[in-house]
Motif scaffolding. Structure first.
Motif, PDB file in Angstrom:
ATOM      1  N   SER A   1       8.736 -14.990   3.904  1.00 46.69           N
ATOM      2  CA  SER A   1       9.424 -14.529   5.119  1.00 46.69           C
ATOM      3  C   SER A   1      10.558 -13.550   4.810  1.00 46.69           C
ATOM      4  CB  SER A   1       9.944 -15.718   5.931  1.00 46.69           C
ATOM      5  OG  SER A   1      10.881 -16.459   5.173  1.00 46.69           O
ATOM      6  N   ASP A   2      10.956 -13.424   3.532  1.00 40.59           N
ATOM      7  CA  ASP A   2      11.970 -12.429   3.154  1.00 40.59           C
ATOM      8  C   ASP A   2      11.392 -11.018   3.102  1.00 40.59           C
ATOM      9  OD1 ASP A   2      13.998 -14.282   2.871  1.00 40.59           O
ATOM     10  OD2 ASP A   2      13.784 -14.464   0.690  1.00 40.59           O
ATOM     11  N   LEU A   3      10.054 -10.914   3.180  1.00 40.55           N
ATOM     12  CA  LEU A   3       9.383  -9.632   3.020  1.00 40.55           C
ATOM     13  C   LEU A   3       8.743  -9.174   4.323  1.00 40.55           C
ATOM     14  CD1 LEU A   3       7.548 -10.380  -0.352  1.00 40.55           C
ATOM     15  CD2 LEU A   3       9.805  -9.353  -0.020  1.00 40.55           C
ATOM     16  N   ASN A   4       8.696  -7.861   4.518  1.00 40.53           N
ATOM     17  CA  ASN A   4       7.990  -7.272   5.644  1.00 40.53           C
ATOM     18  C   ASN A   4       6.497  -7.352   5.313  1.00 40.53           C
ATOM     19  OD1 ASN A   4       6.509  -5.179   7.055  1.00 40.53           O
ATOM     20  ND2 ASN A   4       8.481  -4.414   7.771  1.00 40.53           N
ATOM     21  N   GLU A   5       5.747  -8.147   6.062  1.00 44.65           N
ATOM     22  CA  GLU A   5       4.339  -8.395   5.728  1.00 44.65           C
ATOM     23  C   GLU A   5       3.496  -7.122   5.756  1.00 44.65           C
ATOM     24  OE1 GLU A   5       0.411 -10.810   7.191  1.00 44.65           O
ATOM     25  OE2 GLU A   5       2.357 -11.732   7.610  1.00 44.65           O
ATOM     26  N   ASP A   6       3.730  -6.241   6.733  1.00 47.71           N
ATOM     27  CA  ASP A   6       2.950  -5.005   6.808  1.00 47.71           C
ATOM     28  C   ASP A   6       3.180  -4.139   5.574  1.00 47.71           C
ATOM     29  OD1 ASP A   6       1.877  -5.711   9.285  1.00 47.71           O
ATOM     30  OD2 ASP A   6       3.446  -4.661  10.402  1.00 47.71           O
ATOM     31  N   ILE A   7       4.420  -4.050   5.122  1.00 45.19           N
ATOM     32  CA  ILE A   7       4.752  -3.258   3.931  1.00 45.19           C
ATOM     33  C   ILE A   7       4.154  -3.925   2.690  1.00 45.19           C
ATOM     34  CG2 ILE A   7       6.622  -2.367   2.479  1.00 45.19           C
ATOM     35  CD1 ILE A   7       6.350  -0.929   5.187  1.00 45.19           C
ATOM     36  N   LEU A   8       4.241  -5.264   2.610  1.00 43.10           N
ATOM     37  CA  LEU A   8       3.654  -5.980   1.480  1.00 43.10           C
ATOM     38  C   LEU A   8       2.149  -5.725   1.414  1.00 43.10           C
ATOM     39  CD1 LEU A   8       3.815  -7.898  -0.907  1.00 43.10           C
ATOM     40  CD2 LEU A   8       3.661  -9.817   0.720  1.00 43.10           C
ATOM     41  N   ARG A   9       1.484  -5.795   2.536  1.00 45.27           N
ATOM     42  CA  ARG A   9       0.038  -5.534   2.571  1.00 45.27           C
ATOM     43  C   ARG A   9      -0.266  -4.118   2.065  1.00 45.27           C
ATOM     44  NH1 ARG A   9      -3.585  -8.528   5.232  1.00 45.27           N
ATOM     45  NH2 ARG A   9      -2.872 -10.470   6.135  1.00 45.27           N
ATOM     46  N   GLU A  10       0.540  -3.165   2.487  1.00 42.23           N
ATOM     47  CA  GLU A  10       0.347  -1.788   2.054  1.00 42.23           C
ATOM     48  C   GLU A  10       0.582  -1.646   0.546  1.00 42.23           C
ATOM     49  OE1 GLU A  10       1.757   2.669   3.461  1.00 42.23           O
ATOM     50  OE2 GLU A  10       2.336   0.951   4.685  1.00 42.23           O
ATOM     51  N   LEU A  11       1.604  -2.323   0.031  1.00 42.37           N
ATOM     52  CA  LEU A  11       1.882  -2.292  -1.408  1.00 42.37           C
ATOM     53  C   LEU A  11       0.736  -2.910  -2.218  1.00 42.37           C
ATOM     54  CD1 LEU A  11       5.664  -3.218  -1.490  1.00 42.37           C
ATOM     55  CD2 LEU A  11       4.657  -1.131  -2.438  1.00 42.37           C
ATOM     56  N   ILE A  12       0.229  -4.026  -1.751  1.00 42.75           N
ATOM     57  CA  ILE A  12      -0.886  -4.683  -2.441  1.00 42.75           C
ATOM     58  C   ILE A  12      -2.097  -3.753  -2.465  1.00 42.75           C
ATOM     59  CG2 ILE A  12      -2.551  -6.591  -2.351  1.00 42.75           C
ATOM     60  CD1 ILE A  12      -0.191  -8.276  -1.093  1.00 42.75           C
ATOM     61  N   ALA A  13      -2.435  -3.184  -1.311  1.00 44.68           N
ATOM     62  CA  ALA A  13      -3.599  -2.296  -1.221  1.00 44.68           C
ATOM     63  C   ALA A  13      -3.420  -1.072  -2.112  1.00 44.68           C
ATOM     64  CB  ALA A  13      -3.830  -1.872   0.231  1.00 44.68           C
ATOM     65  N   LYS A  14      -2.244  -0.485  -2.085  1.00 50.77           N
ATOM     66  CA  LYS A  14      -1.981   0.724  -2.878  1.00 50.77           C
ATOM     67  C   LYS A  14      -1.999   0.403  -4.374  1.00 50.77           C
ATOM     68  CE  LYS A  14       1.035   4.706  -2.926  1.00 50.77           C
ATOM     69  NZ  LYS A  14       2.172   5.383  -2.337  1.00 50.77           N
ATOM     70  N   SER A  15      -1.386  -0.701  -4.764  1.00 52.20           N
ATOM     71  CA  SER A  15      -1.370  -1.093  -6.168  1.00 52.20           C
ATOM     72  C   SER A  15      -2.784  -1.391  -6.657  1.00 52.20           C
ATOM     73  CB  SER A  15      -0.470  -2.308  -6.377  1.00 52.20           C
ATOM     74  OG  SER A  15      -0.434  -2.656  -7.735  1.00 52.20           O
ATOM     75  N   TYR A  16      -3.558  -2.102  -5.852  1.00 52.90           N
ATOM     76  CA  TYR A  16      -4.933  -2.438  -6.214  1.00 52.90           C
ATOM     77  C   TYR A  16      -5.755  -1.158  -6.422  1.00 52.90           C
ATOM     78  CZ  TYR A  16      -9.631  -4.392  -5.883  1.00 52.90           C
ATOM     79  OH  TYR A  16     -10.935  -4.735  -6.138  1.00 52.90           O
ATOM     80  N   ALA A  17      -5.682  -0.253  -5.461  1.00 55.70           N
ATOM     81  CA  ALA A  17      -6.463   0.988  -5.540  1.00 55.70           C
ATOM     82  C   ALA A  17      -6.023   1.851  -6.716  1.00 55.70           C
ATOM     83  CB  ALA A  17      -6.339   1.765  -4.230  1.00 55.70           C
ATOM     84  N   THR A  18      -4.721   1.964  -6.937  1.00 52.07           N
ATOM     85  CA  THR A  18      -4.191   2.791  -8.023  1.00 52.07           C
ATOM     86  C   THR A  18      -4.599   2.232  -9.381  1.00 52.07           C
ATOM     87  OG1 THR A  18      -2.312   3.448  -6.652  1.00 52.07           O
ATOM     88  CG2 THR A  18      -2.066   3.746  -9.016  1.00 52.07           C
ATOM     89  N   THR A  19      -4.451   0.935  -9.566  1.00 54.75           N
ATOM     90  CA  THR A  19      -4.799   0.306 -10.842  1.00 54.75           C
ATOM     91  C   THR A  19      -6.299   0.392 -11.085  1.00 54.75           C
ATOM     92  OG1 THR A  19      -2.906  -1.169 -10.656  1.00 54.75           O
ATOM     93  CG2 THR A  19      -4.625  -1.807 -12.217  1.00 54.75           C
ATOM     94  N   LYS A  20      -7.080   0.132 -10.053  1.00 56.86           N
ATOM     95  CA  LYS A  20      -8.541   0.171 -10.192  1.00 56.86           C
ATOM     96  C   LYS A  20      -9.016   1.580 -10.557  1.00 56.86           C
ATOM     97  CE  LYS A  20     -12.616  -1.636  -8.040  1.00 56.86           C
ATOM     98  NZ  LYS A  20     -13.095  -2.936  -7.962  1.00 56.86           N
ATOM     99  N   ALA A  21      -8.363   2.605 -10.010  1.00 57.23           N
ATOM    100  CA  ALA A  21      -8.743   3.988 -10.315  1.00 57.23           C
ATOM    101  C   ALA A  21      -8.300   4.403 -11.722  1.00 57.23           C
ATOM    102  CB  ALA A  21      -8.128   4.930  -9.278  1.00 57.23           C
ATOM    103  N   LYS A  22      -7.197   3.828 -12.200  1.00 53.87           N
ATOM    104  CA  LYS A  22      -6.621   4.236 -13.481  1.00 53.87           C
ATOM    105  C   LYS A  22      -7.297   3.579 -14.683  1.00 53.87           C
ATOM    106  CE  LYS A  22      -2.116   4.531 -15.785  1.00 53.87           C
ATOM    107  NZ  LYS A  22      -0.690   4.297 -15.668  1.00 53.87           N
ATOM    108  N   TYR A  23      -7.724   2.340 -14.530  1.00 56.37           N
ATOM    109  CA  TYR A  23      -8.278   1.571 -15.642  1.00 56.37           C
ATOM    110  C   TYR A  23      -9.721   1.173 -15.381  1.00 56.37           C
ATOM    111  CZ  TYR A  23      -3.414   0.905 -17.042  1.00 56.37           C
ATOM    112  OH  TYR A  23      -2.119   1.100 -17.417  1.00 56.37           O
ATOM    113  N   PRO A  24     -10.503   1.046 -16.469  1.00 54.34           N
ATOM    114  CA  PRO A  24     -11.873   0.520 -16.280  1.00 54.34           C
ATOM    115  C   PRO A  24     -11.804  -0.915 -15.773  1.00 54.34           C
ATOM    116  CG  PRO A  24     -11.523   1.308 -18.550  1.00 54.34           C
ATOM    117  CD  PRO A  24     -10.198   1.354 -17.842  1.00 54.34           C
ATOM    118  N   THR A  25     -12.633  -1.249 -14.854  1.00 57.23           N
ATOM    119  CA  THR A  25     -12.641  -2.628 -14.356  1.00 57.23           C
ATOM    120  C   THR A  25     -13.717  -3.407 -15.094  1.00 57.23           C
ATOM    121  OG1 THR A  25     -14.103  -1.975 -12.546  1.00 57.23           O
ATOM    122  CG2 THR A  25     -11.755  -2.048 -12.078  1.00 57.23           C
ATOM    123  N   THR A  26     -13.494  -4.723 -15.154  1.00 55.52           N
ATOM    124  CA  THR A  26     -14.446  -5.580 -15.861  1.00 55.52           C
ATOM    125  C   THR A  26     -15.135  -6.501 -14.886  1.00 55.52           C
ATOM    126  OG1 THR A  26     -12.689  -7.163 -16.345  1.00 55.52           O
ATOM    127  CG2 THR A  26     -13.195  -5.537 -18.035  1.00 55.52           C
TER     128      THR A  26
END
Length: 141
Positions: free
Chosen positions: A116-141
């Motif tokens: 509840s200390d976090l803005n959920e919409d912003i957290l969701r956006e951060l998770i999605a952006k981090s996931y996409a960025t990491t997946k694009a940068k590194y080979p996935t297993t």
């Protein structure tokens, strides 16, 4: 070379979360699990004894050390929830981080006492952006 201790296990994520002592931390952990599953489309998997991870990627350092790690994840630690969002160290995440709410930060982790200390919409956006960025940068297993 030392073996990486943080790797996927067969331990039940729900059993791990149900064992969290604090009812509020437990509730937040189930909410994070659901949120990250929705965003990533990946099932929750225990990595080592205390990290709930989603997806995986392979890394290799210049030293030759290499291994696999979850693309995103969290751990309901006693002091705070640790959110593992590897790409958050990039400068283009700063505008989102300034709107996230109350948290602390290290290179690849965000620490929040409660969801509840976090803005959920912003957290969701951060998770999605981090996931996409990491997946694009590194080979996935």
């Amino acid at each position: 070379m030392a073996e990486n201790k943080t790797k996927p296990t067969e331990v039940s994520v729900d059993d791990f979360i149900n064992a969290v002592e604090s009812p509020k931390k437990r509730e937040d952990a189930f909410a994070l699990k659901k949120m990250m599953e929705e965003i990533t489309g990946e099932p929750a998997v225990m990595w080592g004894p205390s990290i709930v991870g989603f997806g995986s990627y392979h890394y290799k350092y210049a030293t030759g050390h290499e291994g696999d790690a979850p693309i995103v994840g969290f751990s309901p630690r006693k002091a705070a929830h640790s959110l593992y969002l590897l790409s958050c160290e990039q400068q283009d995440f700063e505008p989102l981080l300034t709107k996230l709410g109350k948290y602390k930060r290290s290179v690849a982790c965000l620490y929040a006492n409660k969801l509840s200390d976090l803005n959920e919409d912003i957290l969701r956006e951060l998770i999605a952006k981090s996931y996409a960025t990491t997946k694009a940068k590194y080979p996935t297993t």
